[in-house]
Design an enzyme around this catalytic site. Structure first.
Site, PDB file in Angstrom:
ATOM      1  N   HIS A 221    -105.705 -51.242  50.844  1.00 62.10           N
ATOM      2  CA  HIS A 221    -105.555 -49.973  50.113  1.00 62.10           C
ATOM      3  C   HIS A 221    -104.286 -49.913  49.262  1.00 62.10           C
ATOM      4  O   HIS A 221    -104.329 -49.626  48.062  1.00 62.10           O
ATOM      5  CB  HIS A 221    -105.583 -48.848  51.156  1.00 62.10           C
ATOM      6  CG  HIS A 221    -105.758 -47.469  50.605  1.00 62.10           C
ATOM      7  ND1 HIS A 221    -104.692 -46.679  50.251  1.00 62.10           N
ATOM      8  CD2 HIS A 221    -106.865 -46.721  50.382  1.00 62.10           C
ATOM      9  CE1 HIS A 221    -105.136 -45.504  49.833  1.00 62.10           C
ATOM     10  NE2 HIS A 221    -106.457 -45.504  49.908  1.00 62.10           N
ATOM     11  N   ASN A 312    -111.296 -36.889  49.599  1.00 62.08           N
ATOM     12  CA  ASN A 312    -112.655 -37.208  49.137  1.00 62.08           C
ATOM     13  C   ASN A 312    -113.746 -36.469  49.903  1.00 62.08           C
ATOM     14  O   ASN A 312    -114.849 -36.943  50.017  1.00 62.08           O
ATOM     15  CB  ASN A 312    -112.931 -38.712  49.324  1.00 62.08           C
ATOM     16  CG  ASN A 312    -111.989 -39.571  48.522  1.00 62.08           C
ATOM     17  OD1 ASN A 312    -111.370 -39.115  47.578  1.00 62.08           O
ATOM     18  ND2 ASN A 312    -111.876 -40.820  48.910  1.00 62.08           N
ATOM     19  N   SER A 395    -107.801 -41.513  46.073  1.00 62.10           N
ATOM     20  CA  SER A 395    -106.733 -42.487  46.322  1.00 62.10           C
ATOM     21  C   SER A 395    -106.459 -43.349  45.103  1.00 62.10           C
ATOM     22  O   SER A 395    -105.368 -43.882  44.951  1.00 62.10           O
ATOM     23  CB  SER A 395    -107.123 -43.430  47.468  1.00 62.10           C
ATOM     24  OG  SER A 395    -106.898 -42.826  48.700  1.00 62.10           O
TER      25      SER A 395
END
Ligand code: CA
Length: 671
Positions: A221, A312, A395
């Site tokens: 990530h 989200n 993100s």
């Protein structure tokens, strides 16, 4: 590097300018003054709310006014300090046992100098959603390829074009701007990040991460986020929004996931003290943490811009942190669809969204094969052998804005966080519903417009709300403070008063607000639920809410200000059970003062009391039979039935409401 100082304490002596009351609903109850001495009496200890499965056992975060008190707690729990942050007066303590047990012990010990005890809440990376079709669809047609840079995979970098990035590169590319990626670590060995990743910090192990190393302990990530911000402009692979900015990895998702609010606070403070000017936060979770709020304030007060992703879940989110803290830039995810930009379906909605940024089918760097955070890749560069993948989510949107901030900071190195936020708002391109909306906030961020715009010199400020009792003898912690926006657009702000009785709103929008003070927070104080689904067990400072609502006032915030609110209360007790020769004992848990008055059936007005009150009835001689004593307490106009019980042969009882033995009365005195 600029001098770092602990602003929460020094702001108290700041110059107070125009906070004017336009409402007289609470005459003489508010004023503006220097209030350095409002700790003559300790306020109650605040215990952070516990909710099943939402925090980590075996650890508490302790906020203190007196460090020795925190060390006493370490001894009491037979624990050890794991994180020690004098900057925000917090230690976290690891111990054997549950948080609820620790709460009980700390309460029993009645240690002076402790202000809050809270768990470490669980938080998560805002995980990317799957990208079903990694090829560009026909609804998603490239426009002018020249606006996507000259890299190997530039055709995929639609985000650069959507926000007008490359057009400002001749003027600014992020040079000398340090961007902290507070995330899962960054693979600094990736060829497109080589030379971009400077020294970082791994709070879990207190390790300084050497520049250019692989720190992707928590997965891919953070490497993806880092690439979007500052991948190299070298013709190979991709390029970030601010290709000359430097990435500082702060690892808060480590090998076992989220490291805890204490370590995150340590990471944020480290980044501030090592020169980060903007931070990207693509993570979040439930639970207001005093520790993390203090760390965010520490950054904002030092001029560091905090960019957070909205999440989200396709929900309207307010109780999500850090996105719910005041002063941040909150980012929604946008897509290009059928000729228009719009907010994508999964992006969280709220009136606290600042802007939207590209968040679907974002191609960026992922850890190299064999790197710690390697999770595979779908694109391999023949030019540099680098690994890339398409992710999507808020993100991925957030780092676009973080990159924009880095570009703007090169142009305006001394801009305050609110100035940059206002500039981004004012120059965003309107999408979705006309004007400000709950999907995209002010619209799609646009760098080109921001560079043509003017840095606002008005429109933002920091505000301190200090809450004390009527006599300013103690600061009241954990009071809910809401700033309800009554002009303009954007979300309301929310904070709780901290260990100094201050709710700090750093770098918020200026404007007209209704100040609403409630509480103190009954959940926090009350320890409502031990995290095991049990009913409230009476470990309460005070359960009531309605009668405690203390202030509604309209203020006009135009520049940095402190406002002091002196809580007052009316407190009367009247007994209905006839007794002869008895007395009433009034005991103040905060001051330690006690006195007795004769028992009779007249109304006793105890409104001058300030602190945590306990009321007892003492008999002159042992009871000849079981005796129940009934009465009414009047608290701020609310009549609350109370009773006490003296078994045969006993002489005394505490008078309580339905919440029982441990429920003292929180009162603020009356002038
Ligand atoms: Ca490149």
């Amino acid at each position: 590097m600029k001098k770092i100082y602990f602003v929460l304490t020094t702001l108290l002596v700041a110059v107070f300018l125009f906070v004017s009351c336009t409402s007289q609903s609470l005459k003489d109850n508010t004023n503006v003054k220097n209030t350095n001495n409002v700790q003559k009496v300790e306020g109650p200890i605040v215990f952070g709310e516990l909710k099943d499965g939402e925090y980590t056992e075996g650890k508490v975060l302790v906020g203190y006014t007196d460090r020795k008190a925190a060390l006493e707690v370490v001894k009491l729990l037979n624990g050890k300090i794991v994180v020690d942050l004098p900057q925000i007066k917090m230690v976290s303590i690891k111990f054997n046992g549950t948080v609820a047990e620790a709460y009980e012990k700390i309460k029993e010990a009645n240690i002076k100098g402790i202000k809050y005890v809270e768990p470490s809440y669980k938080r998560e990376l805002i995980k990317p959603l799957p990208v079903e079709n990694k090829e560009l669809t026909n609804k998603f047609e490239p426009k002018t390829m020249s606006l996507r840079g000259e890299e190997e995979f530039s055709t995929s970098l639609w985000g650069l074009e959507a926000i007008g990035t490359t057009e400002v590169w001749p003027e600014a590319s992020g040079t000398d701007i340090i961007v902290a990626v507070v995330d899962s670590g960054v693979d600094g060995t990736h060829p497109d990040l080589e030379g971009q990743v400077i020294e970082g910090y791994r709070p879990l192990t207190d390790e300084v991460l050497p520049a250019g190393t692989d720190s992707s302990y928590g997965g891919a990530h953070g490497t993806h986020v880092a690439g979007t911000i500052a991948a190299k402009e070298d013709g190979k692979g991709i390029v970030g929004v601010a290709p000359n900015a430097k990435i500082m990895p702060i690892v808060i998702f480590d090998v076992d996931g989220y490291v805890g609010d204490d370590y995150v606070a340590a990471g944020i403070i480290w980044a501030v003290e090592h020169g980060a000017k903007v931070m990207n936060h693509s993570w979040g979770g439930w639970g207001y943490s005093h520790t993390m709020k203090a760390a965010f304030d520490y950054a904002l007060d030092n001029g560091v811009i905090m960019v957070v992703s909205a999440g989200n879940d396709h929900t309207d989110q307010h109780l999500h942190y850090p996105s719910g803290y005041p002063g941040v830039i909150q980012v929604a995810a946008a897509e290009y669809y059928g000729g228009n930009y719009r907010t994508v379906w999964f992006s969280n909605r709220s009136d606290a969204i600042t802007v939207a940024a590209p968040g679907v089918k974002i191609l960026s760097t992922v850890p190299m094969t064999g790197s710690i955070g390697d999770e595979g890749h779908s694109v391999l560069s023949p030019e540099n052998d680098g690994t890339y993948d398409y992710y999507q989510g808020t993100s991925m949107a957030s780092p676009h804005v973080t990159g924009v901030v880095a570009l703007l900071l090169q142009k305006y190195p001394n801009a305050k966080p609110w100035q940059i936020r206002r500039l981004i708002q004012q120059t965003a391109v309107d999408i979705d519903d006309p004007g400000f909306d709950h999907n995209s906030g002010y619209g799609l961020v646009n760098v080109k417009n921001a560079f043509s715009g003017t840095l606002p010199s008005t429109g933002g400020a920091s505000l301190n709300i200090l809450v004390t009792d009527a006599y300013e003898s103690w600061a009241v912690p954990t009071v809910f403070v809401t700033l309800k926006r009554i002009e303009g657009v954007g979300g309301d702000y929310f904070a709780k008063t901290d260990i100094n009785g201050i709710a700090h709103f750093s770098n918020i929008d200026a404007g007209k607000y209704e100040v609403i003070l409630g509480g103190p927070d009954s959940y926090e104080r009350a320890l409502a639920d031990f995290g095991v689904g049990s009913v409230p067990d009476g470990f309460a400072i005070n359960w009531r809410m309605e009668e405690e609502r203390q202030v509604n006032e309209i203020i006009q915030l135009t520049s940095d200000a402190t406002k002091v609110y002196n809580f007052e209360s009316e407190f009367k007790v009247q007994f209905t059970t006839p007794l002869s020769g008895a007395s009433i004992k009034v005991s103040n848990y905060l001051t330690g003062e006690e006195y007795e008055i004769p028992y009779n059936l007249t109304i006793k007005n105890l409104s001058s009391e300030s602190g945590l009150l306990n009321i007892y009835v003492n008999l002159a001689s042992p009871a000849s039979t079981d005796t129940t004593i009934q009465g009414i307490v009047t608290l701020n106009g609310y009549q609350i039935p109370v009773e006490g019980f003296i078994p045969k042969d006993a002489t005394s009882t505490k008078i309580t409401d339905v919440f029982g033995e441990d429920a003292w009365w929180t009162v603020f005195g009356k002038r």
